[in-house]
Motif scaffolding. Structure first.
Motif, PDB file in Angstrom:
ATOM      1  N   ARG A 121      46.546  31.565  23.279  1.00  0.00           N
ATOM      2  CA  ARG A 121      47.135  31.561  24.612  1.00  0.00           C
ATOM      3  C   ARG A 121      48.565  31.023  24.586  1.00  0.00           C
TER       4      ARG A 121
ATOM      5  N   ALA B 266      50.542  33.898  23.533  1.00  0.00           N
ATOM      6  CA  ALA B 266      50.656  34.852  24.644  1.00  0.00           C
ATOM      7  C   ALA B 266      51.613  34.366  25.724  1.00  0.00           C
TER       8      ALA B 266
ATOM      9  N   LEU C  76      50.551  32.027  27.919  1.00  0.00           N
ATOM     10  CA  LEU C  76      49.709  31.649  29.054  1.00  0.00           C
ATOM     11  C   LEU C  76      49.511  30.140  29.112  1.00  0.00           C
TER      12      LEU C  76
ATOM     13  N   ALA D 294      54.886  35.008  29.828  1.00  0.00           N
ATOM     14  CA  ALA D 294      54.041  36.006  29.168  1.00  0.00           C
ATOM     15  C   ALA D 294      54.562  37.418  29.382  1.00  0.00           C
ATOM     16  N   LYS D 295      55.041  37.680  30.595  1.00  0.00           N
ATOM     17  CA  LYS D 295      55.411  39.055  30.921  1.00  0.00           C
ATOM     18  C   LYS D 295      56.627  39.533  30.134  1.00  0.00           C
TER      19      LYS D 295
ATOM     20  N   ILE E 214      53.619  41.400  24.642  1.00  0.00           N
ATOM     21  CA  ILE E 214      52.361  41.294  23.919  1.00  0.00           C
ATOM     22  C   ILE E 214      51.263  41.873  24.806  1.00  0.00           C
TER      23      ILE E 214
ATOM     24  N   MET F  76      46.906  41.538  25.466  1.00  0.00           N
ATOM     25  CA  MET F  76      45.789  40.675  25.105  1.00  0.00           C
ATOM     26  C   MET F  76      44.482  41.283  25.610  1.00  0.00           C
TER      27      MET F  76
ATOM     28  N   PHE G  64      40.692  40.176  26.491  1.00  0.00           N
ATOM     29  CA  PHE G  64      39.953  38.948  26.771  1.00  0.00           C
ATOM     30  C   PHE G  64      38.467  39.120  26.477  1.00  0.00           C
TER      31      PHE G  64
ATOM     32  N   GLY H 147      49.849  47.837  33.885  1.00  0.00           N
ATOM     33  CA  GLY H 147      50.957  47.230  33.148  1.00  0.00           C
ATOM     34  C   GLY H 147      52.114  48.199  32.959  1.00  0.00           C
TER      35      GLY H 147
ATOM     36  N   ARG I  52      43.679  49.212  27.788  1.00  0.00           N
ATOM     37  CA  ARG I  52      44.740  48.589  28.572  1.00  0.00           C
ATOM     38  C   ARG I  52      45.781  47.953  27.660  1.00  0.00           C
TER      39      ARG I  52
ATOM     40  N   ARG J 138      50.006  50.057  26.458  1.00  0.00           N
ATOM     41  CA  ARG J 138      51.305  49.404  26.636  1.00  0.00           C
ATOM     42  C   ARG J 138      52.180  49.495  25.398  1.00  0.00           C
TER      43      ARG J 138
END
Ligand SMILES: Nc1ncnc2c1ncn2[C@@H]1O[C@H](COP(=O)(O)OP(=O)(O)O)[C@@H](O)[C@H]1O
Ligand SMILES: [Mg+2]
Lengths: 361, 284
Positions: free
Chosen positions: A49, A52, A54, A74-75, A79, A81, A83, A101, A148, A152
């Motif tokens: 995290r 990432a 986060l 993060a944005k 990257i 991720m 979960f 995204g 997802r 990206r």
């Protein structure tokens, strides 16, 4: 295409007495599949995290392609991720989940649609694009979560135990699929798991963590063959490496009654922990020079192999031997075990840290 | 073949229980809907008729009383006032309450506990206590006798419970969802609008319905804070028919029906939603 470099990363949660992550450093090469492996609570997710974006970084630096990432949201890290809970947006269809995204980054709707459909087709979700997550099976949801990330086309893929909610059969097939995906995308991937089979089969390298620290980093087979500590020796391998007490002698080692021709740097007489993998132990008739002798207290036929539990009944921990499908051993009989000296690993009796050893010619 | 049971004579304990339950529910329904039915009947009768026999069936039906209330007794204005005040208050409540609930549920910030306590401590005071102070404040700021003032008061009295209901729901939205949206490139602001709010829709609609019904029926604050007839809301309409000496009971009933029917309709159409929202389990 990305290199991810962690330099003495620490994380202390507000109110936490111990550091959740303590001085973790490693570099993931471009296109490498790195697995973070360790028992629950050892700080794997926290590390991921922080990569990432986060979770804030208490100290140390994280860089992607040489760019310092501390404080970058993060944005802006490019990257993706996956979960453990999949984290699909429940109010959106599969199509919108995949495109959410992209829409943020890309204004061309036709291009978003094309890309979503391309990825959906590649992971077999075309027929489900109109469905909401609650109308999907666990395996399908997992695919959407994967899709997802793929859609990206990020610099780095991060996975946090993405397979742990799947049933056993699906886990095996998805594992293989992820490996294929990694080859196809040649992307940098960091994968968190507590499952050693996933780590062994998928990782280019494994980073084994314990209580917030790195216990060992290396290629899976190297780590398996040469564990850096008794923690790694016991954590990796199922059943784990057998550990016995031994002592250094003038001519090598003494383990139980056996004189083992293995040279160490230890002074004669000092205690040492001796490790042997269950598959490296073989029954022997020569009782007088056996590495271990004991009574057979259990035989577990697993189909392809058989595990034999041997107990010396002197208070030392029982030993597990991995034998072929048919074993000669019978319950309650006393057997003697020997081992190729090359397969013996030594650890400091106090600290558990591996000691280099050399087989005597 | 097995012998058939004499089923016509035999009454199972289960069906007995069921029957008792049905009788009980029927009685309870009659008991609780009694006053409503009575008012509905009176709304179609004249005061003279009611005085003669309070419980008689409405015959002939005086539908013209509704028209007269609407046009002659300013009910058209009351209705418009009620709609605007309630719509405005509920809209503000939903947006501010939603944002506040999202923040309380999602972020740890300084004074969070204090803020939470301050907001919720207000619900322990009965309206009779606060209304005097509010009156003074509104007079001070020139908001007395204004619909804007009433909207502000309505927002403030309903905000704590709105935040409370929404916060419980927002807190159950898994954090991973927000992390996923962050990684997908969205700001905290868009995450609220695009993820938190839509996912919490069941709870949002619950608070919308609840606030609409409560504020539509609100009397105490309105009667104290609004005295000008043209600014009154529907629940104050009854004042129109209350003199010092006599009350026009028939018209009061008609006015009440005008006020009640929209709420009843809202409830009939949305009660399922309301119950869903109140009992909704964790979001997947
Ligand atoms: N948000 C948090 N606040 C406080 N402590 C946390 C938080 N998240 C994790 N921890 C603690 O940090 C340690 C590492 O957690 P985590 O990284 O989730 O472990 P893992 O993923 O390896 O199971 C644990 O001791 C856990 O209790
Ligand atoms: Mg974890």
């Amino acid at each position: 295409m990305a290199v991810v470099a962690l330099d003495t990363i620490c994380k202390r949660y507000p109110g936490g007495s111990e550091k959740a992550v303590d001085s973790v450093s490693f570099t993931v090469a471009d296109g490498e599949f790195m697995v973070l492996l360790g028992p629950s609570g050892c700080g794997k997710s926290t590390t991921l995290r922080m990569i990432a974006g986060l979770e804030s970084i208490s100290s140390g630096t994280i860089a992607i392609d040489g760019d310092r990432m501390n404080g970058v949201p993060a944005k802006n890290r490019d990257i993706a991720m996956v979960f453990q809970s999949y984290a699909l947006y429940p109010h959106m269809t599969v199509r919108d989940n995949l495109g959410f995204g992209l829409k943020r980054r890309q204004t061309d709707r036709a291009e978003v649609k094309r890309r979503v459909e391309e990825v959906a087709a590649s992971i077999g979700l075309t027929d489900y694009l109109g469905r909401k997550p609650h109308a999907l099976s666990g395996g399908q949801r997992q695919r959407v979560a994967l899709g997802r990330a793929i859609v990206r086309d990020p610099k780095v893929f991060l996975f946090d135990e993405p397979l742990s909610n799947l049933d056993a059969a699906l886990r095996v097939s998805t594992r293989a699929e992820l490996v294929r995906l990694h080859r196809a995308l040649t992307a940098t991937m960091i994968y968190v798991t507590h499952d050693q089979v996933e780590a062994m089969t998928m990782g280019d390298r494994v980073c084994i963590m314990s209580e917030g620290r790195i216990a060992q980093i290396g290629r899976p087979m190297d780590v398996y063959m040469h564990p850096a500590s008794t923690f790694v020796a016991r954590f990796l391998g199922n059943p784990p490496m057998n550990l016995m007490e031994g002592a250094a002698t003038e001519t090598g080692l003494r383990v139980n009654d056996a004189a083992v021709p293995v040279a160490t740097i230890l002074n004669s007489g000092s205690a040492v922990t001796v490790g042997v993998r269950p598959e490296d132990l073989v029954p022997t008739d020569k009782a007088d020079n056996a590495l271990f002798s004991g009574q057979v207290t259990g035989i577990e036929p697993l189909g392809a192999e058989t595990l034999v539990h041997v107990d010396a009944r002197d208070g030392s921990p029982p030993i597990i031997v991995r034998g072929p499908r048919e074993v000669a051993a019978r319950l309650d009989e006393t057997i003697h075990l020997a081992c190729d000296p090359a397969m013996i690993r030594l650890f400091d009796a106090q600290t558990g840290i591996a000691i280099s050893s050399k087989e005597l010619a | 073949m097995a012998t058939a049971r004499p089923s016509s004579v035999f009454i199972s304990p289960a069906s007995l229980k069921m029957g008792a339950l049905v009788v009980f529910i029927a009685l309870y329904t009659a008991y609780s809907s009694g006053p409503f039915v009575w008012v509905a009947m009176m709304s179609l009768r004249t005061t003279t008729e009611i005085a003669a026999d309070p419980y008689a069936l409405p015959w002939p039906l005086h539908w013209e009383k509704f028209a007269s209330a609407w046009t002659d007794s300013n009910y058209d204005a009351y209705f418009v006032n009620s709609v605007t005040v309630v719509l405005a208050a509920v809209a503000i409540l939903t947006v501010i309450g939603g944002m506040a609930a999202h923040c309380f549920a999602r972020y740890r910030f300084r004074f969070r506990g204090v803020l939470y306590f301050v907001i919720f401590s207000t619900i322990i005071f009965p309206p009779q206590v606060t209304v005097i102070g509010l009156f003074q404040i509104l007079v001070e700021y020139g908001l007395y006798n204004s619909r804007v003032g009433l909207v502000l008061v309505y927002v403030s009295i309903q905000l704590p419970i709105t935040i409370y209901i929404l916060e419980a729901f927002f807190a159950r939205i898994p954090n991973d969802l927000f992390d996923a949206a962050r990684i997908d490139g969205y700001s905290e602001w868009s995450i609220f609008w695009r993820i938190a709010l839509p996912v919490a829709l069941p709870a949002i609609s619950t608070t919308i319905i609840l606030n609409t019904i409560l504020l539509w029926n609100e009397f105490l604050y309105a009667v104290v804070l609004i005295t000008e007839d043209d600014k009154r809301t529907l629940p104050l309409g009854v004042l129109r028919f209350m003199g010092d000496q006599l009350e026009d009971v028939g018209m009061i009933a008609t006015g009440l029906m005008i006020a009640i029917v929209p709420v009843v309709l809202i409830y009939v159409f949305f009660s399922e939603r309301l119950i869903q929202g109140m009992t909704a389990g964790a979001v997947k």
